[in-house]
Every structure is written in structure tokens, then in C-alpha cells.
Design a protein around this motif. Structure first.
Motif, PDB file in Angstrom:
ATOM      1  N   GLN A   1     -17.945   6.187  -0.568  1.00  0.00           N
ATOM      2  CA  GLN A   1     -18.912   5.287   0.085  1.00  0.00           C
ATOM      3  C   GLN A   1     -20.099   6.071   0.631  1.00  0.00           C
ATOM      4  O   GLN A   1     -21.251   5.641   0.515  1.00  0.00           O
ATOM      5  CB  GLN A   1     -18.235   4.500   1.213  1.00  0.00           C
ATOM      6  CG  GLN A   1     -17.219   3.473   0.720  1.00  0.00           C
ATOM      7  CD  GLN A   1     -16.518   2.764   1.860  1.00  0.00           C
ATOM      8  OE1 GLN A   1     -16.771   3.102   3.030  1.00  0.00           O
ATOM      9  NE2 GLN A   1     -15.635   1.824   1.520  1.00  0.00           N
TER      10      GLN A   1
ATOM     11  N   GLY B   1       0.804  -1.218   0.000  1.00  0.00           N
ATOM     12  CA  GLY B   1       0.000   0.000   0.000  1.00  0.00           C
ATOM     13  C   GLY B   1       0.834   1.264   0.000  1.00  0.00           C
ATOM     14  O   GLY B   1       0.302   2.350   0.049  1.00  0.00           O
TER      15      GLY B   1
ATOM     16  N   GLU C   1       3.257   9.111   1.774  1.00  0.00           N
ATOM     17  CA  GLU C   1       2.359   8.922   2.906  1.00  0.00           C
ATOM     18  C   GLU C   1       1.173   9.862   2.828  1.00  0.00           C
ATOM     19  O   GLU C   1       0.025   9.479   3.087  1.00  0.00           O
ATOM     20  CB  GLU C   1       3.118   9.153   4.213  1.00  0.00           C
ATOM     21  CG  GLU C   1       4.146   8.065   4.540  1.00  0.00           C
ATOM     22  CD  GLU C   1       3.509   6.738   4.835  1.00  0.00           C
ATOM     23  OE1 GLU C   1       4.134   5.693   4.610  1.00  0.00           O
ATOM     24  OE2 GLU C   1       2.318   6.725   5.268  1.00  0.00           O
TER      25      GLU C   1
ATOM     26  N   LYS D   1      -1.246   8.608   0.310  1.00  0.00           N
ATOM     27  CA  LYS D   1      -2.016   7.465   0.810  1.00  0.00           C
ATOM     28  C   LYS D   1      -3.183   7.923   1.676  1.00  0.00           C
ATOM     29  O   LYS D   1      -4.320   7.415   1.573  1.00  0.00           O
ATOM     30  CB  LYS D   1      -1.105   6.531   1.597  1.00  0.00           C
ATOM     31  CG  LYS D   1      -1.805   5.306   2.148  1.00  0.00           C
ATOM     32  CD  LYS D   1      -0.809   4.427   2.891  1.00  0.00           C
ATOM     33  CE  LYS D   1      -1.504   3.209   3.460  1.00  0.00           C
ATOM     34  NZ  LYS D   1      -0.579   2.366   4.237  1.00  0.00           N
ATOM     35  N   GLN D   2      -2.918   8.908   2.549  1.00  0.00           N
ATOM     36  CA  GLN D   2      -3.991   9.423   3.399  1.00  0.00           C
ATOM     37  C   GLN D   2      -5.088  10.075   2.571  1.00  0.00           C
ATOM     38  O   GLN D   2      -6.274   9.905   2.829  1.00  0.00           O
ATOM     39  CB  GLN D   2      -3.409  10.426   4.407  1.00  0.00           C
ATOM     40  CG  GLN D   2      -2.501   9.793   5.451  1.00  0.00           C
ATOM     41  CD  GLN D   2      -1.905  10.835   6.386  1.00  0.00           C
ATOM     42  OE1 GLN D   2      -2.202  12.034   6.251  1.00  0.00           O
ATOM     43  NE2 GLN D   2      -1.050  10.382   7.306  1.00  0.00           N
ATOM     44  N   SER D   3      -4.711  10.828   1.569  1.00  0.00           N
ATOM     45  CA  SER D   3      -5.730  11.455   0.703  1.00  0.00           C
ATOM     46  C   SER D   3      -6.541  10.390  -0.055  1.00  0.00           C
ATOM     47  O   SER D   3      -7.740  10.562  -0.293  1.00  0.00           O
ATOM     48  CB  SER D   3      -5.056  12.423  -0.280  1.00  0.00           C
ATOM     49  OG  SER D   3      -4.175  11.726  -1.127  1.00  0.00           O
ATOM     50  N   GLU D   4      -5.869   9.291  -0.397  1.00  0.00           N
ATOM     51  CA  GLU D   4      -6.592   8.199  -1.070  1.00  0.00           C
ATOM     52  C   GLU D   4      -7.645   7.577  -0.165  1.00  0.00           C
ATOM     53  O   GLU D   4      -8.781   7.292  -0.573  1.00  0.00           O
ATOM     54  CB  GLU D   4      -5.595   7.130  -1.536  1.00  0.00           C
ATOM     55  CG  GLU D   4      -6.219   5.953  -2.286  1.00  0.00           C
ATOM     56  CD  GLU D   4      -6.678   6.350  -3.661  1.00  0.00           C
ATOM     57  OE1 GLU D   4      -6.346   7.442  -4.110  1.00  0.00           O
ATOM     58  OE2 GLU D   4      -7.425   5.538  -4.284  1.00  0.00           O
ATOM     59  N   ASP D   5      -7.331   7.363   1.104  1.00  0.00           N
ATOM     60  CA  ASP D   5      -8.295   6.803   2.067  1.00  0.00           C
ATOM     61  C   ASP D   5      -9.478   7.745   2.262  1.00  0.00           C
ATOM     62  O   ASP D   5     -10.646   7.311   2.337  1.00  0.00           O
ATOM     63  CB  ASP D   5      -7.608   6.522   3.392  1.00  0.00           C
ATOM     64  CG  ASP D   5      -6.565   5.423   3.273  1.00  0.00           C
ATOM     65  OD1 ASP D   5      -5.671   5.353   4.117  1.00  0.00           O
ATOM     66  OD2 ASP D   5      -6.664   4.601   2.310  1.00  0.00           O
ATOM     67  N   GLN D   6      -9.194   9.024   2.374  1.00  0.00           N
ATOM     68  CA  GLN D   6     -10.282   9.996   2.537  1.00  0.00           C
ATOM     69  C   GLN D   6     -11.211   9.979   1.319  1.00  0.00           C
ATOM     70  O   GLN D   6     -12.436  10.076   1.430  1.00  0.00           O
ATOM     71  CB  GLN D   6      -9.701  11.393   2.751  1.00  0.00           C
ATOM     72  CG  GLN D   6      -8.970  11.559   4.086  1.00  0.00           C
ATOM     73  CD  GLN D   6      -8.343  12.934   4.222  1.00  0.00           C
ATOM     74  OE1 GLN D   6      -8.460  13.753   3.294  1.00  0.00           O
ATOM     75  NE2 GLN D   6      -7.684  13.188   5.347  1.00  0.00           N
ATOM     76  N   ARG D   7     -10.609   9.894   0.137  1.00  0.00           N
ATOM     77  CA  ARG D   7     -11.429   9.862  -1.082  1.00  0.00           C
ATOM     78  C   ARG D   7     -12.351   8.642  -1.107  1.00  0.00           C
ATOM     79  O   ARG D   7     -13.520   8.724  -1.483  1.00  0.00           O
ATOM     80  CB  ARG D   7     -10.520   9.865  -2.311  1.00  0.00           C
ATOM     81  CG  ARG D   7     -11.278   9.926  -3.636  1.00  0.00           C
ATOM     82  CD  ARG D   7     -10.306   9.836  -4.782  1.00  0.00           C
ATOM     83  NE  ARG D   7      -9.550   8.606  -4.742  1.00  0.00           N
ATOM     84  CZ  ARG D   7     -10.044   7.427  -5.180  1.00  0.00           C
ATOM     85  NH1 ARG D   7     -11.251   7.366  -5.648  1.00  0.00           N
ATOM     86  NH2 ARG D   7      -9.301   6.360  -5.118  1.00  0.00           N
ATOM     87  N   ARG D   8     -11.824   7.490  -0.690  1.00  0.00           N
ATOM     88  CA  ARG D   8     -12.662   6.262  -0.708  1.00  0.00           C
ATOM     89  C   ARG D   8     -13.817   6.353   0.277  1.00  0.00           C
ATOM     90  O   ARG D   8     -14.947   5.953  -0.033  1.00  0.00           O
ATOM     91  CB  ARG D   8     -11.795   5.047  -0.386  1.00  0.00           C
ATOM     92  CG  ARG D   8     -10.823   4.701  -1.508  1.00  0.00           C
ATOM     93  CD  ARG D   8     -10.036   3.466  -1.135  1.00  0.00           C
ATOM     94  NE  ARG D   8      -9.140   3.100  -2.221  1.00  0.00           N
ATOM     95  CZ  ARG D   8      -8.262   2.084  -2.166  1.00  0.00           C
ATOM     96  NH1 ARG D   8      -8.203   1.372  -1.047  1.00  0.00           N
ATOM     97  NH2 ARG D   8      -7.483   1.820  -3.185  1.00  0.00           N
ATOM     98  N   SER D   9     -13.589   6.875   1.461  1.00  0.00           N
ATOM     99  CA  SER D   9     -14.673   7.027   2.443  1.00  0.00           C
ATOM    100  C   SER D   9     -15.736   8.001   1.930  1.00  0.00           C
ATOM    101  O   SER D   9     -16.939   7.802   2.127  1.00  0.00           O
ATOM    102  CB  SER D   9     -14.113   7.516   3.785  1.00  0.00           C
ATOM    103  OG  SER D   9     -13.491   8.783   3.619  1.00  0.00           O
TER     104      SER D   9
END
Length: 832
Positions: free
Chosen positions: A105, A67, A91, A94-102
Motif C-alpha cells: 500500500q 485467516g 502465526e 500471517k504476521q509476515s503477510e500483513d507486513q507485506r500488504r502494508s
């Protein structure tokens, strides 16, 4: 794989300049899409995001490991500070990617909730639309009804209502136009509304997430025409369901034979369908043709029904009822039948017991009828006696009396001994398994010999008690009333041994002893009740007749209300005259009695038709042509059924292979016009036994020359019919020899032909006699003489030793030396 494709698949790349660059990515999702006509579908959508590149930058390849984006080995020469900066950038990415996925949803969940709310809103909108359409239809119908009424009554008042009609037409326009399209009529008569800019349009292309999340976007709902089409399809479906009713399974009752039409009616099917089913089975039948029960059962099974086989004789099931319980049985009087040879004193003995004079009123002192009487003895006990004729013609009557009795009293004359009818009575009693009591009558005569009678009984397996047997023998005299008490005591003792019982508390059952037809009373039957109680008004069936008990008369001519077991009684109220020996059963309903009587009458007619049609028509014609079928047609009328049965049976026994008695009609009652008409049509004679012809029948018989013969004794009937049959017999032909002649010369005479000159050698030759031409003792010709001359004169006969001339009829082949045999044929009458 090309180099460009490899470059596109790399998600993250670090340029040499140290700047972080992201590749263009694609995200997918699913949403529920609504279509016209109420259809929905789940579709897949794609979300494309743009990648940003700095000016002059070049994407560098990188790899994802756990990841985290890492540099390739080819960037291993970076310094530690550069590597740390780049890792930090990775890093953050990666954090911006997680925020985008949430965030995606949450957007997807909100879109699903909105789609669900939109579906509920559509359902409510459809219900409102249906209600609005129903109201518009009701208004339209009301407007049309009012318009029709106003046009008929008040034409002038219709003008102010024009605006209302215009408004109704506006509502009606959108109702009628789709209906016109469905009916195939051109809808161009009404102007089509043009779509406005602000009206929602039908969706085209794929549905994206942005369109699904757009709250301001307006979507067209299901059209009104679509709703009407759906309703029309539902109405058609319901109409089809009503037009195809459910199959009803029936229980079809099938008799032994049934017509095709009746079978179709019982199955509630069309006759044509039943005929088609029969044709498929290989049975060619019309609508009125009979089919057997097995074929009908197969047809019923093919139509899906349940077959229930019954026979016509099922109407008699349960006719006799159930067996009586032992605790309900009560003692009953014994039934005693008096049997024996003719003129042995049976009726005189019964007359002495009854203290009456029955025999004095009978023709010739001979019993012609069967009688039933009940006697009360001095001790108070009752005995029922049945008196039977002793003539040979009444064999069936004696057999019937033996079958309904408990004890047989065999009367034998002490001066006459065992006779043929006595032996027959013994056989009937043994066949019925009835105990026998022998009464030796006429012991008062000088030539009486009771010992001889007892010895003769041994040859018929009747052993008296005094000889060690079990047969009671009582010596009596009916004329002097000697030892009558001993006979009664023997009867009561035998009845006590038998322990005779019956149940009086039930519907009556019995047997017809005698039946007759009386003027003013109609058909009268003498019935012996065997069990139960017969009451006035009871409905009964006997043989092929039924009726209601209008009156009950005992043997003394007294009217009674009811009779119990072992009691003889005359019953009035029958629909017809039954046969002697028929059963007598009381039923609870008139319908069942009528049904049983009709079944028995139909069965009797069929049996009689089969008996009449035994010989084929060709056989009958051949017998008539050959002169073999010689019949004596008769019409027999009698006063009672028993005598009629005896006469018909006796006449049938007179028939032989050459002559026969043909009973055209036999019945009980007086001779009427129909009997004379039948006799005239068949050239028959009418026999009346103890009956007479009415005045109309006598006048008709006198006019037509019909022979009516009256009798009161059965001997005379049999003798006269036997003499008539003897006259129908063909006479016996007997040949009588006359003489021989020898041909010595042959002469040929013109206009005559050949004439034989003969010499009579033996006997006499007569003119007109039969002759045979013999050549070497072989018969050459047999015929008659045409001429017999002596010299030139015709003579009647020529004796032996004389010469004569002979010529044969239709024969001329004669030679010298031939012999002529002359003979006569005599007709001798025959007798039966």
C-alpha cells in the motif's frame, strides 16, 4: 477440475515432514500510464512473487479458516508438540503477510504521487516547448526578412552572415520538416537524424509496478510534430467557426404584395434561395414577380425570421390625431350653408348680409361656383356662410356643403314654392343630420304666398314652429333687406343650442370647399378650418396632393398669418390641384405628407385603371364590329374644381346604351397644347368652361381643325353635348307599304332570265323599291327589283289596274299565282 488445478489453488500446504511451504501468489494494482499526443490511461499491473521450496520437500494441502492456516483432517495423528510448532509457524506467516500488504500500500501511494508530479512536469515541459517553438519561429521570420532585405540592397554583405543562417537553418529544420510531411512533399531532401543509444525510446509493452517506481527510467515526452498537429486542428476549428456566422433573426415588414427580390433583400437572403423555397411550396415565381402577403409570410417563417404584416393604408393611421379633451374646447362661429332651388335668391340673400354685390358678377345671374364667406353681425358675433349652386348638376356640391356645415338655411321663393332642387337640398340636410332654418325669400313681390310655402314644407316633414314643430321659418326679402335681423337672430339662436366648440391649440384640420388653378398663383384651394389653427408655413396634405402654406388669403383678399376654427381661407402652395371635398390635414413632417400623397395618388390611379378596363378587349371589338359602340370623346377644362366635377357628372348621365360621352381628360386651368394634341389623336372636341385657350393652343387647333367650344353657363354645355349625341344615334327604320302585284304569266328571255308578267292589284309598284315574294301568304324571298317594264320600256312606277313585267335581283324561282309586295324603308332621325 483436474487434480493439478486443485493443487494450484491451494494457497498454503504443510508437508508430512512438518516443514511450512508457501504457494506462488499474484498481487494486482493500478497505475496511470502516459501516451503520446497528451493521452493518459489507467492500467492494471500484476506483481508476481516467487515461492521457495526446500530440497526434497513436497507441498501439502492446507485450508484457511478465519485467516489461520490449519491442517487437514488427514494430519490429525500429529502429536501435540508437532501441532504447536506448526501453529506457531502459521502465526508467523500471517504476521509476515500483513507486513507485506502494508508495504505494498505504501508503494502504491508513492507511485500515485510520483505519477501526479510527472504529469505536472510534463505540462510545464509542454509550455516551455511551446514558448521555445514560438521564439524559434520569430527568429526564423526575422532571419528571412533580413535575408530578403540584404539580398535586395547589399548582396556582398550576405557572406559574413552565413553562420547565422546556418544556425537558423538548424532551428528551421525541425520546424519545416513536419510541415513538409503535412503538405505531401518528400521530406527526404534533409537527412533524418538517427536515434542515439542514450536517447529515451518510446515505451513498448505493458507498464509494470517496477517500471513505474523506477526513478532512473527516462520516458519520452510528446513530440513536436504532435504539438503542431494539435495546433493546426485548433486553427481549422476556429476557422470553421468564423466561416459559419450565427443566424440573425430579423423583423421583416411584409406589405400586401411584394416582389421576390424585395423580400429577399429584407431577409438578407439570396434571391435564388427564396425562389427555391417558393418552388417547394408549389409557387413558380421569378425574381421580379409579385407574391401576396400570406405567401411572403410563410417564406419569412421558413427562413427563421419574424414577419410583420402591414398594409399600404397604414400610412394614414393616426392622420387625424387624437380626440380633443373637453377642457381645451373653446366656442367657435357657426358654419351655415345656404341651399335651395336655382334663382330663388340664395346669393342675393348672402349678398345682402355681406353688403356686397356678388351676384352681379356671375354669368347669367346664376352661381357657378361654391363660395365661403365670414360675416360679422352688429352684435360682434361671426357667422361663416357657404353658398352652393342651385342647378341640378351641382348635386354633389350641395351634398358636400351639407356635410361640412352646422346649420342649413333653406331658401324658398315665396312666389315659386318648393322645387326639385329644394327637395334635394332637404334630403341632403337630413342625411347629414343638420338642423334646417327655412328662409322664405321674395316676400316683397305681389304674387308672394308664404303660407303656401309653409304648407308645402309639411309634406317634406318640415313642421314650422308656429304649427307646433321645431323648424324656424323666417320671411325675408333680399332685395329690400327686410327682416334680415330676424334671420341672423335665428341662426345665432340655433348655434347657441348646438353649443359649437373646437380646440384651436392643435394642428389644423379641415375640408376643401373649392379648388382652382390660377395663372401666376398656381393651385389655390378654399379651405374651411374645422379645428386647430392653420399658420403660414404649415405642411399639409389634402387628397392626393401635399404642400406648404405659402400664403393665406381671406374672402376680402387680405393676407393673414393664421386662421382658427370655422374660418374659410384660400391656401397657396399646393403641389397640385386637389378635389373639392378632400380633407385638409396639417402634418409635422414633409416626408410623411409626401408619403401619404403618393399612396393616395397610387390608389386613385389603380381605381381609375380598373374602371377603364371593366370591359374586355373582345367585348370592345365586338361592339365596334356591330356598330353598337358609338362614343363622343371630349376634353373638359374648367376654372374651378367644383364646376368641373358638375360638368363631368352631367355629361356622364347623358350616356345611353347606344351612345356615350367619353371624357378623355378633365382638369382645372386654361386649354394648352397637350389638350389639343390629345383631342386630335382621339378626334374629340374641347370644352372650355370659363377658361380660354392660350395662343399656342389656338394656333394648333386652327391648323389641325380641332373644335374648341367655350361656355360660361352649364345649361349650354349640356344642351350642346346632348345634340351631338343625338347625331350619333342610329336613325329609326320605318317601313311604308306601296302596293301588291299578282304574277299571271312567266316569260323566259335570253340574257335576262325569267320575267314575271304581273297585274298590279293594289297601290303602286316603284322601280328600286324593296319587294317580297309571297306564296300562299308565306314570304319566300325579300330583295329588290332588277327591272320594271311596261311593254318594252323601262318605267319608274306602275299603278293599280295596270300590267307590267318584273324581274328580281339574284332570284328566279317564281311561279304563277305568287304575289309581290312592294314597300319602302324610311330613316327617321332620333333625339335623346
Amino acid at each position: 477440475m483436474t487434480t493439478n488445478e486443485q493443487e494450484r489453488k491451494r494457497p498454503l500446504n504443510l508437508a508430512r515432514s512438518g516443514r511450512l511451504e508457501l504457494k506462488k501468489t499474484v498481487e494486482t494494482g493500478q497505475v496511470r500510464q502516459s501516451f503520446p499526443h497528451g493521452r493518459t490511461k489507467t492500467v492494471t499491473v500484476e506483481v508476481k512473487r516467487k515461492r521457495s521450496f526446500g530440497p526434497g520437500s513436497q507441498p501439502q494441502s492446507a485450508e484457511r479458516e478465519g485467516g489461520v492456516l490449519v491442517e487437514e483432517d488427514r494430519h490429525a495423528n500429529l502429536t501435540a508438540s508437532e501441532r504447536a510448532v506448526r501453529l506457531k509457524a502459521l502465526e508467523e506467516a500471517k504476521q509476515s503477510e500483513d507486513q507485506r500488504r502494508s508495504l505494498e500500500q505504501e508503494v502504491r501511494a508513492r507511485a500515485e504521487e510520483e505519477a501526479k508530479a510527472r504529469a505536472e512536469a510534463e505540462a510545464a515541459l509542454k509550455a516551455e516547448e511551446s514558448r521555445r517553438l514560438a521564439e524559434a519561429e520569430a527568429r526564423r521570420l526575422a532571419e528571412e526578412d533580413g535575408r530578403r532585405r540584404s539580398s535586395r540592397t547589399e548582396p556582398a554583405a550576405a557572406l559574413p552572415a552565413a553562420p547565422a543562417r546556418v544556425r537558423a537553418a538548424e532551428v528551421e529544420e525541425e520546424e519545416v520538416q513536419p510541415r513538409e510531411k503535412r503538405a505531401g512533399r518528400p521530406a527526404a531532401l534533409k537527412p533524418q537524424p538517427t536515434a542515439r543509444r542514450e536517447e529515451p525510446r518510446r515505451r513498448t509493452g505493458k507498464l509494470t509496478i517496477s517500471q513505474a517506481l523506477d526513478e532512473d527510467a527516462q520516458e519520452r515526452v510528446r513530440s513536436l510534430a504532435s504539438v503542431r498537429r494539435a495546433r493546426e486542428r485548433e486553427k481549422q476549428r476556429l476557422a470553421q467557426l468564423r466561416a459559419e456566422p450565427q443566424k440573425i433573426v430579423r423583423d421583416v415588414v411584409i406589405p400586401e404584395t411584394i416582389t421576390v427580390q424585395e423580400l429577399a433583400n429584407r431577409m438578407a437572403a439570396r434571391g435564388a434561395d427564396v425562389i427555391k423555397a417558393l418552388m417547394r411550396m408549389g409557387v413558380m415565381a421569378t425574381i421580379n414577380q409579385l407574391v401576396d402577403g400570406d405567401t411572403a409570410e410563410l417564406i419569412v417563417g421558413e427562413f427563421g425570421h419574424k414577419a410583420k404584416r402591414v398594409a399600404e393604408s397604414d400610412v394614414e393611421i393616426g392622420l387625424r390625431g387624437e380626440a380633443d379633451e373637453a377642457e381645451r374646447l373653446q366656442p367657435r362661429p357657426p358654419v351655415v350653408t345656404v341651399m335651395g332651388h336655382v334663382d330663388h335668391g340664395k346669393t342675393s340673400l348672402l349678398d345682402a348680409l355681406r353688403q356686397t354685390d356678388v351676384a352681379a358678377h356671375e354669368a347669367g345671374g346664376i352661381t357657378q361656383h361654391i363660395g365661403a364667406y365670414q360675416v360679422t353681425v352688429g352684435s360682434g358675433a361671426k357667422i361663416t356662410f357657404i353658398d352652393t349652386p342651385g342647378h341640378a348638376a351641382f348635386s354633389e356640391m350641395r351634398a358636400r356643403g351639407a356635410n361640412v356645415t352646422d346649420i342649413v338655411v333653406l331658401v324658398v321663393a315665396a312666389n315659386d314654392g318648393i322645387m326639385p332642387q329644394t327637395v334635394e337640398a332637404i334630403r341632403h340636410a337630413k342625411a347629414a343630420s343638420v338642423p334646417i332654418i327655412v328662409a322664405i325669400n321674395k316676400i316683397d313681390l305681389p304674387d308672394a304666398n308664404p303660407s303656401r310655402v309653409k304648407n308645402e314644407l309639411l309634406s317634406h316633414e318640415l313642421v314650422p314652429e308656429e304649427m307646433g314643430g321645431d323648424v324656424q321659418v323666417v320671411e325675408v326679402s333680399a332685395k329690400t333687406r327686410q327682416n334680415l335681423e330676424g334671420l341672423i337672430e335665428a341662426i345665432l339662436l340655433q348655434a347657441e343650442v348646438l353649443d359649437l366648440k373646437a380646440n384651436p391649440a392643435r394642428l389644423a384640420e379641415g375640408v376643401v370647399i373649392e379648388a382652382k388653378l390660377e395663372r401666376g398663383r398656381g393651385s389655390v384651394a378654399t379651405v374651411l378650418v374645422q379645428r386647430g389653427t392653420l399658420k403660414m408655413g404649415d405642411i399639409f396634405v389634402t387628397g392626393g396632393q401635399w404642400g406648404r402654406a405659402r400664403a393665406l388669403v381671406n374672402e376680402r383678399g387680405e393676407m393673414v398669418e393664421q386662421v382658427g376654427p370655422s374660418v374659410p381661407v384660400e391656401v397657396l402652395g399646393l403641389q397640385g390641384t386637389p378635389l373639392a371635398g378632400d380633407d385638409f390635414v396639417v402634418l409635422d413632417s414633409e416626408g410623411r405628407a409626401r408619403e401619404i400623397a403618393e399612396f393616395r395618388q397610387r390608389r386613385s390611379r389603380e381605381a381609375q385603371a380598373k374602371l377603364i378596363a371593366r370591359g374586355t378587349l373582345d367585348e370592345m371589338f365586338s361592339k365596334i364590329a356591330a356598330g353598337e359602340a358609338r362614343e363622343l370623346p371630349v376634353v373638359v377644362k374648367s376654372d374651378v374644381q367644383g364646376s368641373l366635377e358638375a360638368i363631368v357628372n352631367s355629361l356622364s348621365k347623358l350616356s345611353t346604351a347606344e351612345v356615350a360621352v367619353r371624357v378623355l381628360h378633365s382638369a382645372v386651368g386654361a386649354i394648352n397644347e397637350s389638350d389639343i394634341t390629345l383631342a386630335k389623336a382621339s378626334e374629340a372636341i374641347v370644352i372650355g368652361f370659363n377658361v380660354r385657350a392660350n395662343p399656342q393652343a389656338r394656333e394648333l387647333a386652327r391648323r389641325d381643325g380641332i373644335d374648341i367650344r367655350y361656355y360660361s353657363i352649364i345649361y349650354n354645355v349640356i344642351d350642346d353635348v346632348k345634340s351631338l349625341l343625338s347625331g350619333l344615334l342610329a336613325p329609326t327604320l320605318r317601313e311604308r307599304f306601296l302596293g301588291y302585284a299578282e304574277i299571271r304569266e312567266i316569260f323566259t328571255i335570253s340574257k335576262v332570265g325569267k320575267v314575271a308578267g304581273c297585274y298590279v292589284t293594289e297601290g303602286t309598284v316603284k322601280r328600286g323599291a324593296k319587294v317580297r315574294l309571297l306564296r300562299d301568304n308565306v314570304v319566300i324571298h325579300e330583295g329588290a327589283l332588277k327591272t320594271l317594264k311596261r311593254f318594252k320600256d323601262e318605267v319608274r312606277e306602275v299603278k293599280a289596274g295596270m300590267e307590267c313585267g318584273m324581274a328580281f335581283e339574284n332570284y328566279s324561282d317564281i311561279q304563277q299565282g305568287d304575289q309581290i309586295e312592294c314597300f319602302e324603308v324610311e330613316h327617321v332621325a332620333r333625339a335623346l
